[in-house]
Enzyme design. Sequence first.
Site: not given
Length: 346
Positions: A129, A131, A161
């Site tokens: 991601t 993020e 992640k």
Amino acid sequence: MGKRAFITGVNGQDGGHLAKLLHDKGYEVYGMMRGQLEASHPRAQKFLTEFPYVKLVFADLVDLSAMTRAIQEIKPDEVYNLAAISHVGYSFKDPILTAEVTGKGVTNVLEAIRLSGLDKKTKFYQASTSEMYGGLDYNRPGKGYNENALFHPRSPYGVAKLYGYWITRNYRESYGIYAVSGILFNHEGERRGPEFVTRKISQAVARIKLGKQDKLELGNMDAKRDWGYAGDYVEGMWLMLQQDTPDDYVLATGETHSIRDFCELAFKEIGVDLEWQGSGVNEKGVDKKSGKTLITINPDYFRPAEVDLLLGDPSKAEKELGWKRKIDFPALVKLMVEYDLGLESN
Ligand code: G4F
């Protein structure tokens, strides 16, 4: 016989889009649901009404033995690891579980493939991601984050992640598994959960139009995101597993818009022109014509640390995979508001 795909997190937004795409391509699709569910459970039944061709598997990412059993039984050609605790705000409230599921869970899937002796057969997609970037790589002003940009996650979710990203890469480099990460920027649509800001807005706009809700409370209005349509992004996931050599790719639109921009376009869909008044926690979104306050700020939605700006550079995916988003930002907002107007009218 067609190929077999195994999707963890099949019940989430991307799981539904991907299951349909793979089924349409002739795959036998297995989807994982979590916990003590059975096929007769109402949640499983609801899912099967929409996706009757998905063969449900009940297992949990945190349980290596269950994951190994699932992989051994299915012997998938492709595994798409979409399961995660995926809400950034929530991950601050439950950081340990987020690390277990969103981070360590990735290793369980990779280990399950390896322990099953399927490391030369099974290709693995990890849902990485944007993020992970955290919006802090000032070396790339305005250019957008690509596969080489600096990571600086700003939430327990982003940190977990990032672990998932590196362990995927590590298994590729250590064991030669075809294991890749799709670094996906925000992707939305009619299947998005209402805990995410775009769906929260489109639902509220529909409900306000139909007189079911008075106003909408939001958090940080200044954040900017690179928003695409989830249906376009699952095509990119599939393409990443069809290459000669495994590699990681960014999927994004190359445009960024603020929460305010999303609100303005969404309200325009119901004929309301918004005007912004005040600032900070006192900011309000007001209907220009009637003067009615439609949006206020609730600091409860602020996060301990925020990702201010996300902008992706999808040029590698466009060049090497031939991937391109089809639905642009105004079309995405329109699609979501129209969908919620239909849903709320029933
Ligand atoms: O819609 P959001 O919750 O998505 P966020 O945090 O960008 O994360 C999503 O995209 C990631 C990809 O970059 C995924 F990895 C992740 O799983 C998820 O799908 O929030 C977007 C922005 C944030 O800046 C948030 O602070 O909207 C701001 N916001 C303002 N008011 C709000 C609200 N977010 C939510 N959820 N609810 C609000 O009321």
